[in-house]
Write a protein that holds these residues in place. Structure first.
Motif, PDB file in Angstrom:
ATOM      1  N   ASP A  55       0.801  -1.228   0.000  1.00 33.75           N
ATOM      2  CA  ASP A  55       0.000   0.000   0.000  1.00 33.75           C
ATOM      3  C   ASP A  55       0.830   1.273   0.000  1.00 33.75           C
ATOM      4  OD1 ASP A  55      -2.387  -1.291  -0.289  1.00 33.75           O
ATOM      5  OD2 ASP A  55      -2.984  -1.116   1.810  1.00 33.75           O
ATOM      6  N   GLU A  56       1.974   1.273   0.654  1.00 31.49           N
ATOM      7  CA  GLU A  56       2.810   2.484   0.651  1.00 31.49           C
ATOM      8  C   GLU A  56       3.280   2.804  -0.766  1.00 31.49           C
ATOM      9  OE1 GLU A  56       4.191   5.915   1.996  1.00 31.49           O
ATOM     10  OE2 GLU A  56       3.078   4.494   3.247  1.00 31.49           O
ATOM     11  N   LYS A  59       0.351   4.063  -2.774  1.00 28.54           N
ATOM     12  CA  LYS A  59       0.030   5.452  -2.420  1.00 28.54           C
ATOM     13  C   LYS A  59       0.968   6.408  -3.176  1.00 28.54           C
ATOM     14  CE  LYS A  59      -0.279   8.464   1.612  1.00 28.54           C
ATOM     15  NZ  LYS A  59      -0.050   8.572   3.048  1.00 28.54           N
ATOM     16  N   LYS A  60       2.255   6.072  -3.219  1.00 29.83           N
ATOM     17  CA  LYS A  60       3.213   6.906  -3.954  1.00 29.83           C
ATOM     18  C   LYS A  60       2.894   6.922  -5.449  1.00 29.83           C
ATOM     19  CE  LYS A  60       6.987   6.221  -0.707  1.00 29.83           C
ATOM     20  NZ  LYS A  60       8.242   5.522  -0.442  1.00 29.83           N
ATOM     21  N   HIS A  62      -0.036   6.470  -6.791  1.00 25.18           N
ATOM     22  CA  HIS A  62      -1.249   7.264  -6.976  1.00 25.18           C
ATOM     23  C   HIS A  62      -0.900   8.749  -7.028  1.00 25.18           C
ATOM     24  CE1 HIS A  62      -4.845   9.512  -5.793  1.00 25.18           C
ATOM     25  NE2 HIS A  62      -5.455   8.647  -6.578  1.00 25.18           N
ATOM     26  N   GLU A  63      -0.071   9.192  -6.104  1.00 25.21           N
ATOM     27  CA  GLU A  63       0.329  10.605  -6.094  1.00 25.21           C
ATOM     28  C   GLU A  63       1.023  10.981  -7.401  1.00 25.21           C
ATOM     29  OE1 GLU A  63      -0.278  13.174  -3.893  1.00 25.21           O
ATOM     30  OE2 GLU A  63      -1.674  11.668  -3.118  1.00 25.21           O
ATOM     31  N   LYS A  82      -5.582   3.441  -5.291  1.00 25.36           N
ATOM     32  CA  LYS A  82      -4.817   4.002  -4.174  1.00 25.36           C
ATOM     33  C   LYS A  82      -4.283   2.928  -3.237  1.00 25.36           C
ATOM     34  CE  LYS A  82      -7.559   8.222  -4.003  1.00 25.36           C
ATOM     35  NZ  LYS A  82      -8.976   8.246  -4.259  1.00 25.36           N
ATOM     36  N   THR A  83      -4.988   1.795  -3.174  1.00 26.93           N
ATOM     37  CA  THR A  83      -4.614   0.734  -2.229  1.00 26.93           C
ATOM     38  C   THR A  83      -4.732  -0.626  -2.894  1.00 26.93           C
ATOM     39  OG1 THR A  83      -6.858   0.341  -1.398  1.00 26.93           O
ATOM     40  CG2 THR A  83      -5.569   2.096  -0.295  1.00 26.93           C
TER      41      THR A  83
END
Length: 170
Positions: A55-56, A59-60, A62-63, A82-83
């Motif tokens: 997930d980390e 998340k990156k 997605h950004e 995102k996840t």
């Protein structure tokens, strides 16, 4: 099926509800076969635990990719997962294996995009994989083909965006 005491049944039911709620927006709140349903959801939930490790990275990603989100052509929008749960739910809703790409998406080896109707952004329609700057997969429910006109228009719009993506180093 085996028989459980009332306390065991209540405990299993609470576990089933908790795990189902973690995994699904909609689920059978009163399963006819509690032990079977509990064990099935537990098996999926256990697999999910390993996905949370990604997930980390997701998340990156997605950004990094969020500039791609939004309406791409009239009536269709792109959504960036995102996840890991977003990707797993996509695969479940469309009955295909996109969850097998969670690690690759998290580690920047591939890009997964969700295509949605702009009118119903929550409902999965199609999933796209971009690998090495090319759309390598574009699938609907049960790996069905995307209608030709929609396929052509979305591909054209995405390739225009991929030019931006490749300049960003994705």
């Amino acid at each position: 099926e085996e028989f459980l005491s009332i306390d065991e049944s209540i405990s299993n039911y609470k576990d089933y509800l908790k795990m189902s709620n973690d995994l699904y927006k909609k689920y059978d709140r009163f399963p006819k076969r509690l032990i079977y349903s509990h064990n099935k959801v537990a098996s999926i939930h256990n697999k999910m635990e390993k996905f949370h490790d990604f997930d980390e990275g997701l998340k990156k990603r997605h950004e990094f990719l969020k500039f791609l989100e939004g309406e791409i052509i009239d009536g269709y929008s792109l959504v960036i997962p995102k996840t890991s749960l977003d990707i797993v739910n996509e695969g479940k809703a469309l009955n295909h294996c996109v969850s097998g790409y969670i690690d690759d998406m998290s580690s920047n080896n591939t890009t997964i995009l969700f295509v949605r109707s702009s009118e119903n952004i929550e409902k999965p329609l199609y999933t796209i994989e971009i690998k090495d700057g090319m759309i390598s997969q574009f699938r609907g429910h049960s790996n069905s083909k995307v209608p030709d006109e929609v396929n052509r228009k979305i591909r054209k719009a995405i390739y225009q965006k991929i030019k931006i993506l490749s300049r960003k180093g994705a």
